[in-house]
Design a protein around this motif. Sequence first.
Motif, PDB file in Angstrom:
ATOM      1  N   LEU A   1      27.227 -45.380 -29.624  1.00 34.99           N
ATOM      2  CA  LEU A   1      26.724 -46.687 -30.045  1.00 34.99           C
ATOM      3  C   LEU A   1      27.121 -47.779 -29.058  1.00 34.99           C
ATOM      4  O   LEU A   1      28.219 -47.757 -28.507  1.00 34.99           O
ATOM      5  CB  LEU A   1      27.264 -47.049 -31.437  1.00 34.99           C
ATOM      6  N   ALA A   2      26.198 -48.730 -28.874  1.00 34.38           N
ATOM      7  CA  ALA A   2      26.513 -49.924 -28.088  1.00 34.38           C
ATOM      8  C   ALA A   2      25.879 -51.113 -28.803  1.00 34.38           C
ATOM      9  O   ALA A   2      24.825 -50.969 -29.434  1.00 34.38           O
ATOM     10  CB  ALA A   2      25.957 -49.795 -26.671  1.00 34.38           C
ATOM     11  N   SER A   3      26.524 -52.290 -28.689  1.00 36.89           N
ATOM     12  CA  SER A   3      26.085 -53.409 -29.521  1.00 36.89           C
ATOM     13  C   SER A   3      25.130 -54.375 -28.798  1.00 36.89           C
ATOM     14  O   SER A   3      24.550 -55.250 -29.421  1.00 36.89           O
ATOM     15  CB  SER A   3      27.289 -54.179 -30.035  1.00 36.89           C
ATOM     16  N   ASP A   4      25.000 -54.234 -27.493  1.00 36.04           N
ATOM     17  CA  ASP A   4      23.978 -55.022 -26.784  1.00 36.04           C
ATOM     18  C   ASP A   4      23.700 -54.374 -25.435  1.00 36.04           C
ATOM     19  O   ASP A   4      24.309 -53.351 -25.085  1.00 36.04           O
ATOM     20  CB  ASP A   4      24.394 -56.498 -26.633  1.00 36.04           C
ATOM     21  N   GLY A   5      22.825 -54.971 -24.668  1.00 40.03           N
ATOM     22  CA  GLY A   5      22.390 -54.362 -23.421  1.00 40.03           C
ATOM     23  C   GLY A   5      23.512 -54.175 -22.417  1.00 40.03           C
ATOM     24  O   GLY A   5      23.630 -53.143 -21.757  1.00 40.03           O
ATOM     25  N   ARG A   6      24.396 -55.188 -22.331  1.00 40.93           N
ATOM     26  CA  ARG A   6      25.479 -55.093 -21.358  1.00 40.93           C
ATOM     27  C   ARG A   6      26.445 -53.956 -21.733  1.00 40.93           C
ATOM     28  O   ARG A   6      26.830 -53.130 -20.898  1.00 40.93           O
ATOM     29  CB  ARG A   6      26.224 -56.441 -21.299  1.00 40.93           C
ATOM     30  N   ASP A   7      26.781 -53.939 -23.034  1.00 48.12           N
ATOM     31  CA  ASP A   7      27.632 -52.886 -23.567  1.00 48.12           C
ATOM     32  C   ASP A   7      26.975 -51.515 -23.311  1.00 48.12           C
ATOM     33  O   ASP A   7      27.630 -50.545 -22.896  1.00 48.12           O
ATOM     34  CB  ASP A   7      27.794 -53.148 -25.082  1.00 48.12           C
ATOM     35  N   GLY A   8      25.665 -51.477 -23.515  1.00 47.82           N
ATOM     36  CA  GLY A   8      24.917 -50.233 -23.318  1.00 47.82           C
ATOM     37  C   GLY A   8      24.989 -49.747 -21.882  1.00 47.82           C
ATOM     38  O   GLY A   8      25.189 -48.551 -21.614  1.00 47.82           O
ATOM     39  N   LEU A   9      24.854 -50.679 -20.924  1.00 49.64           N
ATOM     40  CA  LEU A   9      24.924 -50.296 -19.508  1.00 49.64           C
ATOM     41  C   LEU A   9      26.333 -49.795 -19.156  1.00 49.64           C
ATOM     42  O   LEU A   9      26.488 -48.857 -18.363  1.00 49.64           O
ATOM     43  CB  LEU A   9      24.534 -51.480 -18.616  1.00 49.64           C
ATOM     44  N   ASP A  10      27.347 -50.416 -19.772  1.00 51.41           N
ATOM     45  CA  ASP A  10      28.716 -49.946 -19.552  1.00 51.41           C
ATOM     46  C   ASP A  10      28.867 -48.492 -19.990  1.00 51.41           C
ATOM     47  O   ASP A  10      29.440 -47.668 -19.274  1.00 51.41           O
ATOM     48  CB  ASP A  10      29.718 -50.812 -20.356  1.00 51.41           C
ATOM     49  N   VAL A  11      28.342 -48.203 -21.191  1.00 50.34           N
ATOM     50  CA  VAL A  11      28.435 -46.831 -21.707  1.00 50.34           C
ATOM     51  C   VAL A  11      27.719 -45.873 -20.759  1.00 50.34           C
ATOM     52  O   VAL A  11      28.244 -44.794 -20.419  1.00 50.34           O
ATOM     53  CB  VAL A  11      27.834 -46.736 -23.134  1.00 50.34           C
ATOM     54  N   LEU A  12      26.529 -46.276 -20.295  1.00 44.90           N
ATOM     55  CA  LEU A  12      25.757 -45.415 -19.384  1.00 44.90           C
ATOM     56  C   LEU A  12      26.511 -45.161 -18.081  1.00 44.90           C
ATOM     57  O   LEU A  12      26.371 -44.116 -17.462  1.00 44.90           O
ATOM     58  CB  LEU A  12      24.402 -46.058 -19.062  1.00 44.90           C
ATOM     59  N   GLY A  13      27.345 -46.163 -17.686  1.00 43.69           N
ATOM     60  CA  GLY A  13      28.096 -46.034 -16.442  1.00 43.69           C
ATOM     61  C   GLY A  13      29.191 -44.976 -16.526  1.00 43.69           C
ATOM     62  O   GLY A  13      29.608 -44.427 -15.501  1.00 43.69           O
ATOM     63  N   ARG A  14      29.675 -44.694 -17.733  1.00 42.01           N
ATOM     64  CA  ARG A  14      30.799 -43.770 -17.822  1.00 42.01           C
ATOM     65  C   ARG A  14      30.483 -42.511 -18.629  1.00 42.01           C
ATOM     66  O   ARG A  14      31.241 -41.557 -18.625  1.00 42.01           O
ATOM     67  CB  ARG A  14      32.038 -44.477 -18.385  1.00 42.01           C
ATOM     68  N   GLU A  15      29.366 -42.494 -19.359  1.00 44.00           N
ATOM     69  CA  GLU A  15      29.033 -41.330 -20.184  1.00 44.00           C
ATOM     70  C   GLU A  15      27.664 -40.778 -19.777  1.00 44.00           C
ATOM     71  O   GLU A  15      26.754 -41.554 -19.489  1.00 44.00           O
ATOM     72  CB  GLU A  15      28.960 -41.729 -21.671  1.00 44.00           C
ATOM     73  N   GLY A  16      27.545 -39.502 -19.819  1.00 44.31           N
ATOM     74  CA  GLY A  16      26.241 -38.915 -19.583  1.00 44.31           C
ATOM     75  C   GLY A  16      25.468 -38.838 -20.898  1.00 44.31           C
ATOM     76  O   GLY A  16      26.019 -38.429 -21.915  1.00 44.31           O
ATOM     77  N   VAL A  17      24.229 -39.314 -20.906  1.00 43.07           N
ATOM     78  CA  VAL A  17      23.420 -39.215 -22.132  1.00 43.07           C
ATOM     79  C   VAL A  17      22.057 -38.628 -21.767  1.00 43.07           C
ATOM     80  O   VAL A  17      21.650 -38.619 -20.602  1.00 43.07           O
ATOM     81  CB  VAL A  17      23.245 -40.579 -22.839  1.00 43.07           C
ATOM     82  N   ASP A  18      21.337 -38.138 -22.790  1.00 40.91           N
ATOM     83  CA  ASP A  18      20.013 -37.547 -22.556  1.00 40.91           C
ATOM     84  C   ASP A  18      18.880 -38.516 -22.850  1.00 40.91           C
ATOM     85  O   ASP A  18      17.759 -38.331 -22.377  1.00 40.91           O
ATOM     86  CB  ASP A  18      19.839 -36.314 -23.457  1.00 40.91           C
ATOM     87  N   LEU A  19      19.170 -39.530 -23.672  1.00 40.01           N
ATOM     88  CA  LEU A  19      18.093 -40.436 -24.094  1.00 40.01           C
ATOM     89  C   LEU A  19      18.723 -41.724 -24.624  1.00 40.01           C
ATOM     90  O   LEU A  19      19.832 -41.722 -25.141  1.00 40.01           O
ATOM     91  CB  LEU A  19      17.279 -39.753 -25.198  1.00 40.01           C
ATOM     92  N   VAL A  20      17.989 -42.836 -24.473  1.00 46.41           N
ATOM     93  CA  VAL A  20      18.496 -44.119 -24.974  1.00 46.41           C
ATOM     94  C   VAL A  20      17.513 -44.687 -25.987  1.00 46.41           C
ATOM     95  O   VAL A  20      16.306 -44.760 -25.719  1.00 46.41           O
ATOM     96  CB  VAL A  20      18.698 -45.131 -23.820  1.00 46.41           C
ATOM     97  N   VAL A  21      18.035 -45.039 -27.159  1.00 49.08           N
ATOM     98  CA  VAL A  21      17.259 -45.801 -28.150  1.00 49.08           C
ATOM     99  C   VAL A  21      17.768 -47.224 -28.080  1.00 49.08           C
ATOM    100  O   VAL A  21      18.983 -47.450 -28.208  1.00 49.08           O
ATOM    101  CB  VAL A  21      17.482 -45.239 -29.574  1.00 49.08           C
ATOM    102  N   LEU A  22      16.876 -48.182 -27.833  1.00 56.20           N
ATOM    103  CA  LEU A  22      17.377 -49.548 -27.685  1.00 56.20           C
ATOM    104  C   LEU A  22      16.516 -50.559 -28.424  1.00 56.20           C
ATOM    105  O   LEU A  22      15.301 -50.413 -28.519  1.00 56.20           O
ATOM    106  CB  LEU A  22      17.529 -49.928 -26.209  1.00 56.20           C
TER     107      LEU A  22
END
Lengths: 125, 387
Positions: free
Chosen positions: A29-50
């Motif tokens: 989970l991420a609470s906004d776009g910036r938070d989301g980009l941070d998560v993407l920077g350190r975690e591998g994911v298969d898909l993003v729901v935004l």
Amino acid sequence: MRVLVVDDDPDLSLLMEIFLTRRGHEVLLASDGRDGLDVLGREGVDLVVLDWMMPTLDGIAMTRAIRADPRVRHLPLLMVTARHDHGEAVAAGVDEVLGKPFTGTVLVATVEDLGGRSLPTGASA
Amino acid sequence: MTVEANPLAETPRSALSQAEERWRLTLDHSPLGMALVSPAGAFLRVNPALCEIVGHSAEILIGLTFQDITHPEDLEMDLALVDECLLGQRTSYRLLKRYLHADGRQVWVEISVALVRDEDDVPLHFVVHVEDVGEQMVAQAQVQALVSELAARTAELQRSNGELEHFAAVASHDLRSPLSVISGYLELLAADHGDTLDARGRGYLDRAQDAAGRMMGLLDALLGYARLDGDVLRRSPVDIDLLLDEVLADLSADACQLAAHVVRRIAPGGLHADPELVRQLLQNLVANAVKYRAPERALEILVELEPSGGDWCLSVVDNGRGIAPDLIERAFDMFTRDEADPTPGAGIGLATCRRIVARHGGRIWAEPVVGGGTAVRCLLPGRRVLA
């Protein structure tokens, strides 16, 4: 699948998390776009729901940032929004738009369809 | 009576030519103010109409200059034009200006001024015609005030329309998100705990889910209605057949099954309108026909487009339950619905239709159909050929 859900409404995030985890997907989970980009920077994911409308960095800006970054630009993006102008989201680079409110069934089906398209081997579920 | 200043009155009265006498009579009886004015601005000769306009007797006026009775704010312009005449840059001029009346008020006049020169080209005097345009100015000011008021009201209306549209968009967006949460958790509750609820509990859940669904439809309809005024009308040739296909596909998961109940009678070519709005119009009308079908007979819907004079008449005729006679006049008003009819509805659909038709400059009405049902007819203006 490992799915990143980015939405500033914690109730809705939790709801999406429940729908997806019930089907065996892992949800970050991420609470906004910036938070989301941070998560993407350190975690591998298969898909993003935004979500679209979010503080600090909205869904459109986050989409553009993802599409401009070679490390994550291939990720399938599903936007969930209450807005009607879906064309703008598609133009920014999202793969699918789901109007709010949506049912859990439709959310899961759309996520799995989109994930399946980009993961033809069906590597994870 | 015309009063003359000395320089022009040297000739004994008995010797006045007939022409001079006619000139005097003309001055005396002219409804326009007239004067001869020296190059320096002194009134040399004035007529009764001018005296009336400025409120001075002729005797007093002859002792004054036009500078004395011209409104200070208008004097500079007048003097500049006088100078241009004296310098030979022009021979005459017209000017809208204000005199100061003897009683202190300002008088709007339009003056026509021509400079008369002698044989040696030396300036002799100005011939001045003065028309009192006070009433015109008042009327003009009133018109101006009305125009300003109209502009202000139009701006206000546009602003409030813009606000309404903005409000509808915000309301629709902000209400949609919590509604997502409500309907989502209801869905979870039904899926995960539906089995543990008794019949009454499941009934409550069904009602809550139904209401959430209706609220969603209401939000969509309100937003759609509010948007109608904001968008620019984009007229182009409209393919009713194509729009109808889209509408049927939207309305029913089984469009073919629904289409089997629809008869089309579409006259070729001609309807020139905003296709997106006509699609919304058709969508609302066909949806109503489906929604208010008569349970005792098979649904039949006729969609018809026919020329009517230079205009086009688009009709959606059904064999449904019909509109109650006391509602048929008000059916197109916002939030009008038949309270006796249990079918859920917000009363926005036909109001939306009327707005769409009105935006095209047309009109819409409903007629009862013999044997049961309703015909909704929309008269849409044809394409006007501009010469």
